[in-house]
Enzyme design. Structure first.
Site, PDB file in Angstrom:
ATOM      1  CB  ALA A   1      43.891  18.064 -28.843  1.00  0.00           C
ATOM      2  CG  MET A   2      39.682  21.288 -24.894  1.00  0.00           C
ATOM      3  SD  MET A   2      38.240  21.286 -25.978  1.00  0.00           S
ATOM      4  CE  MET A   2      37.494  22.908 -25.915  1.00  0.00           C
ATOM      5  CD  GLU A   3      38.607  24.108 -29.332  1.00  0.00           C
ATOM      6  OE1 GLU A   3      37.173  24.112 -29.604  1.00  0.00           O
ATOM      7  OE2 GLU A   3      39.007  22.870 -29.359  1.00  0.00           O
ATOM      8  CG  ASN A   4      41.214  23.914 -22.937  1.00  0.00           C
ATOM      9  OD1 ASN A   4      39.857  23.918 -22.850  1.00  0.00           O
ATOM     10  ND2 ASN A   4      41.835  23.117 -22.890  1.00  0.00           N
TER      11      ASN A   4
ATOM     12  CD  GLU B   1      42.357  20.462 -30.988  1.00  0.00           C
ATOM     13  OE1 GLU B   1      41.727  21.315 -30.334  1.00  0.00           O
ATOM     14  OE2 GLU B   1      41.952  19.490 -31.282  1.00  0.00           O
TER      15      GLU B   1
ATOM     16  CG  HIS C   1      39.528  24.691 -32.687  1.00  0.00           C
ATOM     17  ND1 HIS C   1      38.554  25.258 -33.137  1.00  0.00           N
ATOM     18  CD2 HIS C   1      39.657  23.608 -32.633  1.00  0.00           C
ATOM     19  CE1 HIS C   1      37.653  24.041 -33.679  1.00  0.00           C
ATOM     20  NE2 HIS C   1      38.496  23.073 -32.611  1.00  0.00           N
TER      21      HIS C   1
ATOM     22  CD  GLU D   1      35.511  21.140 -33.303  1.00  0.00           C
ATOM     23  OE1 GLU D   1      36.452  20.911 -33.855  1.00  0.00           O
ATOM     24  OE2 GLU D   1      35.714  21.316 -32.087  1.00  0.00           O
TER      25      GLU D   1
END
Length: 867
Positions: free
Chosen positions: A261-264, A297, A300, A319
């Site tokens: 996943a990505m925490e944009n 996420e 973050h 991280e």
């Protein structure tokens, strides 16, 4: 040879972009991006401004509305250079084109099942638009997304400020993010998606609209994800005082994604395996992973977004810290003892081999060739252990105050490890300069413990010494500052007072080792005690002690620290495995008695009992043997010990298996998951000792299963048995579920683990449902093969190596990041015997000779070979 990037060479950019206006006109094969960058010049007159851009078509370039002359800029080697930028604030307008449909790397803007999606971390923005693609350039963004109305969902970071229809069947949406962020946190999604909505009110009174966007028809698989998101938001407020800061929080689930996943900022993009869950499609492990990764996420938002990294060498700052935070979240929601054991198992399975091999690197590395290769267990898991040690050394209350200071002082900044440690030191008033070496030195420290009891003086002494073995590029290692939690127990299991002759402070039972060697002498000890050391795995070390088998068996039954009870069992089990490998006669009776006491104990958690039943893995045995390892003998040794244990514990295993759980009342709660895990562990152990009875129970469980945990558990528990019944269950699983891509991944993983040779895995790469273009499918089959089928992967004929090597070169042209991940499979090649090392070397040398080899793969393979 590709050029390396060095931490010592860091320099701030010549110019700084403070705001970005984007207009993105989406077309699958030709997306036009119009960007206006608001730039502040640097202090050095006429220093060129460098922007990154890969594979982009440049249509227009203007400064303050005027087109640049040809000699004012250059565009070559993926760099757009403004030779003489103005010495006052200016706007740089760029029109560029990218091709999302052709982007199989899944980095930048790409198309997944008809949905436009981005992945910008670490350096994907440069495949989307020209920009200073580095984490220390933080800008606010206003984004206008234009697309055909057949894609009704248009999303980006921040809050939606405007939307409407356009001529010719198009429409637009404008998103504005008031918080400055680097390029790697930019996100954009467009497509025809379903949305599950909810809301959350923060502790500051802000009403936040929550949305989870998924493929249509899968809305009923989002309930758990939404529950987890709200639990994460509540926990971060209560534990760290961090509230969410936008009016919306959106999550999008896609099936093609390189990462988990990505925490944009405000628009998290997820691999859909970590969002979609329903009892008949997701296992207990899936449910727990969804809970954990959604939390990670979301956390973050503060430890990664509001405060980001000055440069990629500081990656652990976001991280490692966030892994520590998500570990604490799971520990608070579930079983802290079980979570700690599971985290250490992960560390030893993934990070220890990396730390002890050719790919070893510091938590803050000194250099890299391809930053994507440093999203490693060392950065994540070891980085989290460093944060945990700080929490131990400073104390939880002081650590929390220091975190508050860190969030307050560096909000909106790109920070460094020094910034983080300075806050810790300032609040605690402690010198942490030696502790900083944890970030600088690679390798897993080895701590030796020797003990001595003097009955005449009633004194018990321990000597603790540390050393860190040399790693590539680091021969000399300084002593580390490590917290060693310890306790003493008398013969009845009573914990003794820690009165030291040296008057050393042992607050909370923690001894802080800061020198190469130190001794402690405990006074007024009536009888020789049992030492419990590194309790709770207080430091990420390899512990070597003179504990006897009797001491370990005592700890298995009496130690008040759950981790050390499990650790004692693992140490006993590993000693048995080593003896079996060496051909020494093995007697598991006393060890089995210890496990029996665990199984019949009514006060122990069922999940803890399940962990106690699991012997160290083949990979752990390989690490213990260190060199000249024969993978066939490793497999046979473990099988023989498991067979003995299963026979000795036959009655206890049947008691566990006597009552089948009511699968019609599935719940992912901690207690229900624990009992299912214990049943699976018991059935697996029984399979080695009584395969026919285990198969009978497995068939019944599989037939009666009404949830995916029971279904996969029934097959997985007997997967190693040679039986037509197992093959029939696997075929039935495929027939039932092959239309669901996530369940198909589970089938490929089961098949990879069951394969007796690489020939069977190679055949599966030709299966009509297999594709090298989908990362999850590659990880399921080839990752499953290299990770859980060591006997076949490390076969003496080298066929396993050749299959993986050929797959890496094929993947290199499709998705270099996935290829590099598969290249990590060779990281332990040096531990095996000569014939295997010869085959592995030949395969890796062939990979290096491959034309068009990516930097991603080159770096991993060349470092693995030591070339």
């Amino acid at each position: 040879m590709p050029n390396a990037v060095y931490l010592k060479d860091y320099a701030p950019p010549a110019c700084m972009v403070s705001h970005v206006d984007l207009i993105v006109t989406l077309e699958a094969n030709r997306t036009v991006v119009t960007s206006t960058l608001h730039v502040t010049p640097g202090t050095v007159a006429h220093e060129p401004m460098v922007l990154n851009g890969e594979g982009l078509e440049l249509l227009s370039l203007l400064i303050d509305g005027k087109e640049l002359a040809k000699d004012d800029f250059t565009y070559a080697d993926d760099l757009l250079v403004l030779n003489r930028p103005p010495q006052k604030p200016f706007t740089l307008s760029v029109v560029q084109v990218c091709n999302p449909q052709a982007n199989t790397s899944l980095s930048g803007l790409y198309v997944s099942n008809g949905v436009f999606c981005t992945q910008m971390e670490a350096e994907g923005f440069r495949r989307f638009a020209f920009m200073q693609d580095r984490p220390d350039v933080m800008a606010t963004y206003r984004v206008r997304v234009e697309a055909p109305r057949s894609m009704p969902i248009l999303l980006s970071n921040g809050n939606l400020v405007e939307s409407g229809k356009m001529p010719a069947g198009s429409h637009f949406a404008v998103w504005e993010d008031p918080h400055p962020k680097p390029t790697y946190l930019f996100a954009l999604v467009a497509g025809d998606l379903a949305c599950v909505k909810d809301n959350f009110t923060t502790m500051e009174g802000r009403n936040v609209e929550l949305g989870i966007y998924v493929e249509k028809g899968k809305e009923d698989r989002c309930d758990w994800a939404m529950t987890c998101l709200k639990a994460s938001m509540t926990w971060d407020e209560e534990r760290f005082g961090r509230a969410y800061d936008l009016d919306v929080f959106n999550i999008v689930a896609v099936s093609d994604f390189n990462m988990g996943a990505m925490e944009n900022k405000g628009l998290n993009i997820f691999n859909d395996k970590y969002i979609l869950a329903r009892p008949d499609t997701a296992t207990d492990t899936d449910y727990v992973n969804i809970e954990r990764i959604i939390a990670h996420e979301y956390f973050h938002n503060w430890s990664g977004n509001r405060i980001t990294c000055r440069d990629w060498f500081q990656l652990c700052l976001k991280e490692g810290l966030t892994v520590f935070r998500d570990q604490e979240f799971t520990s608070d929601l579930r079983s802290r003892a079980v979570k700690r054991i599971e985290d250490v198992k992960t560390l030893r399975a993934r990070q220890f081999p990396e730390d002890q091999g050719p790919l070893a690197h510091a938590v803050r590395p000194a250099s890299y060739i391809e930053i994507n290769n440093f999203y490693t267990p060392t950065i994540y898991e070891k980085g989290a252990e460093i944060c945990r040690m700080l929490n131990t050394v400073l104390g939880a209350e002081t650590f929390r105050v220091a975190m508050d200071l860190y969030f307050e002082r560096h909000d909106g900044e790109a920070a460094t490890v020094e910034d983080f440690l300075h806050c810790m030191s300032e609040v605690s008033r402690r010198d942490l300069s030696q502790f900083e070496k944890w970030y600088e030195q690679a390798g897993t420290p080895v701590v030796d413990v020797t003990t001595r009891y003097d009955a005449a003086s009633r004194e018990f002494s321990i000597t603790v010494s540390q050393h860190t073995p040399e790693t590539p590029g680091q021969k000399e290692k300084a002593p580390l500052h490590m917290p060693i939690a310890l306790a003493l127990f008398d013969t009845h299991g009573k914990e003794l007072e820690l009165n030291t002759k040296e008057n050393v402070s042992l607050a909370g039972g923690v001894f802080e080792l800061t020198t190469a060697s130190a001794s402690l002498t405990f006074r007024d000890v009536a009888d020789c005690p049992v030492l419990s050391i590194n309790r709770g795995f207080s430091a990420p070390i390899i512990l070597r002690s003179d504990a006897s088998e009797a001491d370990l068996l005592f700890q298995m039954s009496k130690d008040s620290d759950s981790f050390n009870r499990w650790e004692a069992a693992q140490t006993c089990g590993l000693r048995l495995l080593v003896d079996a490998y060496k051909g020494t006669s093995v007697d598991t009776t006393r060890f089995a008695d210890g496990l029996r006491n665990t199984l019949i104990s009514p006060e122990l958690d069922a999940a803890f009992k399940a962990l106690m039943l699991q012997l160290p893995s083949e990979a752990e045995l390989t690490v213990a043997l260190a060199v000249d390892v024969d993978a066939d003998r490793v497999h046979a040794a473990r099988q023989s010990v498991l067979r003995q244990l299963g026979r000795t514990l036959d009655n206890e295993l049947h008691l566990v298996l006597a009552n089948r759980p009511n699968s019609n009342k599935y719940s992912p709660d901690t207690s229900s998951c624990a009992h299912r895990s214990l049943r699976a562990a018991a059935l697996s152990l029984l399979g080695y000792a009584a395969p026919f009875r285990a198969l009978s129970i497995s068939r019944e469980d599989f037939t009666a299963a009404s949830n995916m945990t029971s279904e996969v558990g029934a097959i997985g528990s007997v997967l190693s048995l040679e039986s037509a019944d197992v093959d029939a269950m696997l075929q039935s699983f495929y027939d039932r579920h092959h239309a669901d891509h996530l369940l198909l991944d589970k089938w490929f993983m089961l098949m990879a683990a069951r394969a007796t040779s690489s020939v069977q895995v190679a055949a599966l790469t030709q299966h009509k449902d297999f594709t090298f273009n989908t990362p999850n499918r590659v990880y399921a089959l080839l990752g499953g093969f290299t990770g859980s089928n060591l006997k076949a992967f490390h076969s003496a004929d080298g066929a396993g190596y050749r299959l993986v090597g050929e797959s890496i070169t094929l993947l290199n042209a499709i998705n270099p990041q996935v290829a590099a991940r598969m290249a990590n499979s060779f990281r332990s090649w040096g531990r095996y015997n000569r014939v295997r090392k010869t085959h592995a070397t030949a395969v890796m040398q062939d990979i290096l000779r491959h034309k068009g080899l990516s930097n991603d793969v080159f770096e991993i393979i060349s470092r693995t070979l030591g070339s």
